[in-house]
Each structure stands twice: as structure tokens, then as C-alpha cells.
Scaffold this motif. Structure first.
Motif, PDB file in Angstrom:
ATOM      1  N   TYR A  38      35.554  40.788  38.370  1.00 45.02           N
ATOM      2  CA  TYR A  38      34.916  40.941  39.678  1.00 45.02           C
ATOM      3  C   TYR A  38      35.569  40.037  40.719  1.00 45.02           C
ATOM      4  N   THR A  42      37.314  41.326  44.176  1.00 44.39           N
ATOM      5  CA  THR A  42      36.850  40.841  45.473  1.00 44.39           C
ATOM      6  C   THR A  42      37.980  40.215  46.267  1.00 44.39           C
ATOM      7  N   LEU A 125      31.208  46.842  44.513  1.00 43.15           N
ATOM      8  CA  LEU A 125      30.187  47.066  43.493  1.00 43.15           C
ATOM      9  C   LEU A 125      28.813  46.487  43.832  1.00 43.15           C
TER      10      LEU A 125
END
Length: 155
Positions: A38, A42, A125
Motif C-alpha cells: 500500500y 500511494t 483503495l
């Protein structure tokens, strides 16, 4: 099989829970890899927004100062910025473009045009209901100062 033989076999093979290391390894790998994945997503999305903002500002400035007429200069700048934003996967709803001239007319020799672009990068997400409660967007701004050619009128 006698008890002495079973003890010797147990001493050689180890305790009965020796297979739990694989389970622990898989659990820790998943526990560490999901946040790392993640984070990479990002950071790459924010970097794409940063690159799109700086490229759009530069190209819009160039398109503006190289226009032949004042009428088409702003239109050319918006088209150049739109291409730069779309190249990085951002739509027109995410981006803004502002241009300020240092005098009138803008396209005079050595005239300066400051182009500022702003883009809002949503974090990946994150569901839409969470965005309504907490702002989960990263605003990015870039500026570029473009100068009109000194010998513009002498072509």
C-alpha cells in the motif's frame, strides 16, 4: 515399538510442533507485505501527480507563449495541460490551471506568463464513504514562469 526406541526417535526428529515455523513465516510475510504494498502504491500515485502537475505547468506555459495570437493562447495552454494530466492518468475534474500575465498584452516581446497547476491526488483503495468523513486527498501545486521570445514581432 518399545518406549526406548520411541524416545530415541523423538530426540532425533524434534518436538511435535516443528512445522509451525512455516505458518509463522507466512503470517509475518503477509502482515508486513500488505502495508508495504500500500505504501508503494500511494507513493507512486503521489509521484505521478507531482510529475503531472510540473509537466502540465511547463507545457502550458510553452504553449501559451508560442501562440501566434492572443485568442488561441489560452486554448493551446489548456490543451497542453490536459495532455500532460491525462498522460499520468488524471482527468480534468482532478486538475486546475491558472495563468497570470505581467502586463497587457500578454504576448508582447519579453512578456512573462506565470502558469500554476493544482491537482488533487486521491489515496488509492479508500472507499468513498470514508472520503466524506476524513479528507484523504493530497493536493499538489506546481508553477512555471514562461517568457515570450524577445524577437517575437520581428519574424
Amino acid at each position: 515399538m518399545s518406549t526406548a526406541m520411541r524416545r530415541r526417535l523423538a530426540a532425533r526428529c524434534g518436538p511435535p510442533d516443528s512445522g509451525s515455523a512455516v505458518v509463522e513465516f507466512v503470517f509475518l510475510t503477509v502482515l508486513l507485505m500488505v502495508p508495504l504494498f500500500y505504501l508503494v502504491m500511494t507513493v507512486s500515485r503521489v509521484q505521478a501527480g507531482s510529475y503531472a502537475a510540473s509537466t502540465a505547468a511547463r507545457e502550458a506555459g510553452r504553449a501559451y507563449v508560442t501562440a501566434r495570437a492572443q485568442d488561441s493562447a489560452e486554448e493551446r495552454a489548456h490543451a497542453a495541460a490536459r495532455v500532460a494530466f491525462e498522460d499520468q492518468g488524471f482527468g480534468p475534474a482532478d486538475a486546475q490551471l491558472a495563468m497570470v500575465c505581467d502586463g497587457d498584452p500578454c504576448l508582447r516581446p519579453e512578456g512573462r506568463v506565470e502558469v500554476t497547476t493544482t491537482i488533487v491526488v486521491p489515496l488509492p483503495l479508500v472507499p468513498s464513504f470514508a472520503r466524506r468523513v476524513v479528507p484523504l486527498d493530497v493536493p499538489i501545486t506546481a508553477s512555471h514562469l514562461a517568457v515570450v521570445d524577445r524577437f517575437r514581432g520581428e519574424r
